[in-house]
Scaffold this motif. Structure first.
Motif, mmCIF file in Angstrom:
data_model
loop_
_atom_site.group_PDB
_atom_site.id
_atom_site.type_symbol
_atom_site.label_atom_id
_atom_site.label_comp_id
_atom_site.label_asym_id
_atom_site.label_seq_id
_atom_site.Cartn_x
_atom_site.Cartn_y
_atom_site.Cartn_z
ATOM 1 N N THR A 119 31.525 37.070 38.578
ATOM 2 C CA THR A 119 31.011 35.826 39.152
ATOM 3 C C THR A 119 31.886 35.405 40.335
ATOM 4 O OG1 THR A 119 32.331 34.314 37.778
ATOM 5 C CG2 THR A 119 30.232 35.085 36.862
ATOM 6 N N LYS A 120 31.310 34.637 41.231
ATOM 7 C CA LYS A 120 32.052 34.171 42.410
ATOM 8 C C LYS A 120 33.228 33.292 41.989
ATOM 9 C CE LYS A 120 32.484 33.823 46.932
ATOM 10 N NZ LYS A 120 33.630 32.909 47.050
ATOM 11 N N GLU A 121 33.012 32.449 40.954
ATOM 12 C CA GLU A 121 34.080 31.550 40.503
ATOM 13 C C GLU A 121 35.277 32.328 39.966
ATOM 14 O OE1 GLU A 121 30.201 29.398 40.207
ATOM 15 O OE2 GLU A 121 30.938 31.334 39.499
ATOM 16 N N SER A 122 35.008 33.337 39.142
ATOM 17 C CA SER A 122 36.114 34.097 38.554
ATOM 18 C C SER A 122 36.786 35.006 39.594
ATOM 19 C CB SER A 122 35.631 34.919 37.352
ATOM 20 O OG SER A 122 34.585 35.804 37.716
ATOM 21 N N ILE A 123 36.005 35.507 40.543
ATOM 22 C CA ILE A 123 36.585 36.325 41.628
ATOM 23 C C ILE A 123 37.532 35.472 42.475
ATOM 24 C CG2 ILE A 123 36.068 37.516 43.787
ATOM 25 C CD1 ILE A 123 33.534 38.604 42.438
ATOM 26 N N ASP A 124 37.105 34.260 42.816
ATOM 27 C CA ASP A 124 37.954 33.372 43.612
ATOM 28 C C ASP A 124 39.266 33.072 42.887
ATOM 29 O OD1 ASP A 124 36.088 33.285 45.615
ATOM 30 O OD2 ASP A 124 35.228 31.350 45.013
ATOM 31 N N LEU A 125 39.164 32.803 41.587
ATOM 32 C CA LEU A 125 40.362 32.507 40.804
ATOM 33 C C LEU A 125 41.262 33.740 40.699
ATOM 34 C CD1 LEU A 125 42.085 30.703 39.012
ATOM 35 C CD2 LEU A 125 40.584 31.282 37.081
ATOM 36 N N LEU A 126 40.656 34.896 40.491
ATOM 37 C CA LEU A 126 41.425 36.145 40.397
ATOM 38 C C LEU A 126 42.150 36.442 41.697
ATOM 39 C CD1 LEU A 126 42.168 38.731 38.805
ATOM 40 C CD2 LEU A 126 40.068 39.761 39.710
ATOM 41 N N PHE A 127 41.451 36.342 42.805
ATOM 42 C CA PHE A 127 42.062 36.636 44.110
ATOM 43 C C PHE A 127 43.196 35.650 44.417
ATOM 44 C CE2 PHE A 127 38.410 39.069 46.420
ATOM 45 C CZ PHE A 127 38.410 39.998 45.391
ATOM 46 N N ALA A 128 42.990 34.388 44.095
ATOM 47 C CA ALA A 128 44.033 33.386 44.343
ATOM 48 C C ALA A 128 45.271 33.669 43.500
ATOM 49 C CB ALA A 128 43.503 31.986 44.039
ATOM 50 N N THR A 129 45.054 34.115 42.273
ATOM 51 C CA THR A 129 46.158 34.436 41.369
ATOM 52 C C THR A 129 46.905 35.681 41.837
ATOM 53 O OG1 THR A 129 44.936 33.490 39.510
ATOM 54 C CG2 THR A 129 46.772 34.950 38.973
ATOM 55 N N LEU A 130 46.169 36.654 42.355
ATOM 56 C CA LEU A 130 46.758 37.930 42.761
ATOM 57 C C LEU A 130 47.347 37.913 44.165
ATOM 58 C CD1 LEU A 130 44.051 40.417 41.379
ATOM 59 C CD2 LEU A 130 46.323 39.978 40.425
ATOM 60 N N ASP A 131 47.187 36.823 44.865
ATOM 61 C CA ASP A 131 47.699 36.742 46.236
ATOM 62 C C ASP A 131 49.215 36.956 46.247
ATOM 63 O OD1 ASP A 131 47.758 36.333 48.974
ATOM 64 O OD2 ASP A 131 48.000 34.164 48.764
ATOM 65 N N GLY A 132 49.650 38.014 46.899
ATOM 66 C CA GLY A 132 51.069 38.337 46.968
ATOM 67 C C GLY A 132 51.613 39.068 45.765
ATOM 68 N N ALA A 133 50.765 39.332 44.753
ATOM 69 C CA ALA A 133 51.224 39.978 43.521
ATOM 70 C C ALA A 133 51.073 41.495 43.595
ATOM 71 C CB ALA A 133 50.432 39.447 42.329
ATOM 72 N N GLU A 134 51.841 42.193 42.785
ATOM 73 C CA GLU A 134 51.733 43.641 42.671
ATOM 74 C C GLU A 134 50.641 43.997 41.658
ATOM 75 O OE1 GLU A 134 53.437 45.810 44.496
ATOM 76 O OE2 GLU A 134 54.497 44.202 45.541
ATOM 77 N N SER A 135 50.201 45.241 41.673
ATOM 78 C CA SER A 135 49.107 45.674 40.804
ATOM 79 C C SER A 135 49.478 45.646 39.327
ATOM 80 C CB SER A 135 48.651 47.082 41.195
ATOM 81 O OG SER A 135 49.709 48.014 41.050
ATOM 82 N N GLN A 136 50.783 45.631 38.995
ATOM 83 C CA GLN A 136 51.212 45.616 37.598
ATOM 84 C C GLN A 136 50.715 44.371 36.856
ATOM 85 O OE1 GLN A 136 53.088 46.458 40.100
ATOM 86 N NE2 GLN A 136 54.106 48.409 39.652
ATOM 87 N N LEU A 137 50.456 43.300 37.603
ATOM 88 C CA LEU A 137 49.979 42.070 36.969
ATOM 89 C C LEU A 137 48.650 42.286 36.253
ATOM 90 C CD1 LEU A 137 50.409 39.051 36.451
ATOM 91 C CD2 LEU A 137 49.344 38.589 38.664
#
Length: 370
Positions: A41-59
């Motif tokens: 969903t667009k809502e969960s994608i937005d939240l995921l991208f915001a959370t992953l901003d600057g993060a490594e793939s291990q998260l």
């Protein structure tokens, strides 16, 4: 959302290149499922991208770590606000966890103790909850991002209960349930099973994804205790049911207990697989120990073969479809022809492997071992 639109969003994001590649791989394979669900969903994608901003793939590798990072983002990196948010999510989840859908009547929610305790007099928390975790209309409140609520619920229980309290609490969460029915369609690019509930059966969780998420969260947050006191006994019950004789007997019992059957088109092309899921099989699947009947690829059958199976009361025609009752087959060679025998052995070996580890006293997280 369509996959190509999601891929486009991933490609155009500012996420680290390794994160983008992992997300595309997840979209293609539906693994891990908790990340795949966040891409729907667009809502969960937005939240995921915001959370992953600057993060490594291990998260992305641990569901509980990703959940707390998402909550920290929602709480605007305010630790006090985060603490209240976690408590609110934990208590509000208990209001709808056994419902079919994450929905409550608006007037009941606004009059609830949960609302009075956490939101009524806290404008900041109320604002972020209604901005990120709820949608309201005139009659209803709809909760969003349910895995975050489940994480909070499991966290509060795990970190506020001693071992004996937890041991007694686990059965209350999931309970004893009537068997579910799982269907896996053959002709889909991603083999995502559909799970159905009997109209006359009794179930605690009525949402298979929520049930699985709750298992995974407890197993990640408190693996040694949860695996020792709840998972290991469940696996023991399953192995007791299939017996401890030779492999052939185990396979026959496993096929019979799961009531496996295949659906065929009139042309003899395999259409889908259907089986029953006991509570023990649900745990085995949810925790990634092994999947049941997801990687079996039955052959195409001739009309003559279908008629032959019908004479033996192993097949039955319904309109333009054929049902082949694999669970009625006692001929091992026939099971091998259907690809069932080898698939069952692979499944049993994985379950036995975890069982052996538990017997040896290793109750660490299953994901780290398998």
């Amino acid at each position: 959302m369509e996959d190509d639109k999601i891929v486009d969003l991933i490609s155009k994001s500012n996420l680290h290149i390794e994160v983008r590649e992992k997300l595309k791989q997840t979209l293609d394979t539906a693994t891990p499922l908790y990340v795949y669900n966040l891409l729907q969903t667009k809502e969960s994608i937005d939240l995921l991208f915001a959370t992953l901003d600057g993060a490594e793939s291990q998260l992305l590798e641990k569901e509980s770590n990703l959940s707390i990072k998402m909550l920290f983002h929602i709480a605007e990196r305010d630790s006090t606000l985060l603490q209240n948010l976690v408590l609110f999510c934990a208590e509000s989840f208990s209001m709808f966890m056994y419902n079919d859908d994450p929905v409550l009547r608006k007037n009941l929610f606004l009059k609830s103790d949960v609302y009075a305790t956490y939101l009524e007099n806290d404008a900041q928390l109320r604002e972020i909850v209604f901005q990120h975790l709820m949608i309201e209309d005139e009659q209803w409140v709809h909760f969003l991002h349910i895995p975050l609520f489940i994480f909070c619920y499991a966290s509060v229980i795990c970190f506020n209960s001693d071992g004996e309290e937890l041991k007694a609490f686990y059965p209350d969460i999931w309970g004893d349930n009537f068997n579910k029915l799982k269907q896996v369609l053959q002709h889909t690019s991603k083999k995502q099973p559909s799970v159905f509930y009997a109209d006359f059966g009794f179930y605690h969780f009525k949402n298979y994804e929520w049930e699985g998420c709750m298992y995974r969260m407890f197993e990640e947050l408190n693996p040694y205790h949860f695996n020792q006191t709840y998972v290991a006994p469940a696996i023991q019950r399953f192995l007791d049911k299939i017996g401890y004789e030779d492999d052939t007997t185990k396979v026959l019992n496993h096929v019979s207990i799961s009531r496996l059957q295949f659906e065929y088109e009139e042309s003899g092309i395999h259409d889908s697989s259907i089986n029953e899921l006991s509570d023990e099989l649900c745990i085995i699947e949810h925790l990634g120990i092994s999947e049941i009947w997801c990687d079996v690829f039955p052959p195409q059958l001739t009309k003559r073969k279908l008629i032959e199976l019908k004479k033996g009361e192993i097949a039955q025609q319904h309109g333009d479809k054929w049902a082949v009752f694999i669970y009625k087959i006692t001929d091992v060679e026939l099971l091998k022809e259907f690809g069932v025998y080898d698939t069952a052995i692979k499944f049993l070996r994985r379950v036995e492997k975890i069982h052996t580890r538990f017997i040896n006293g290793d109750y660490s997280q299953i994901k780290d071992f398998s």
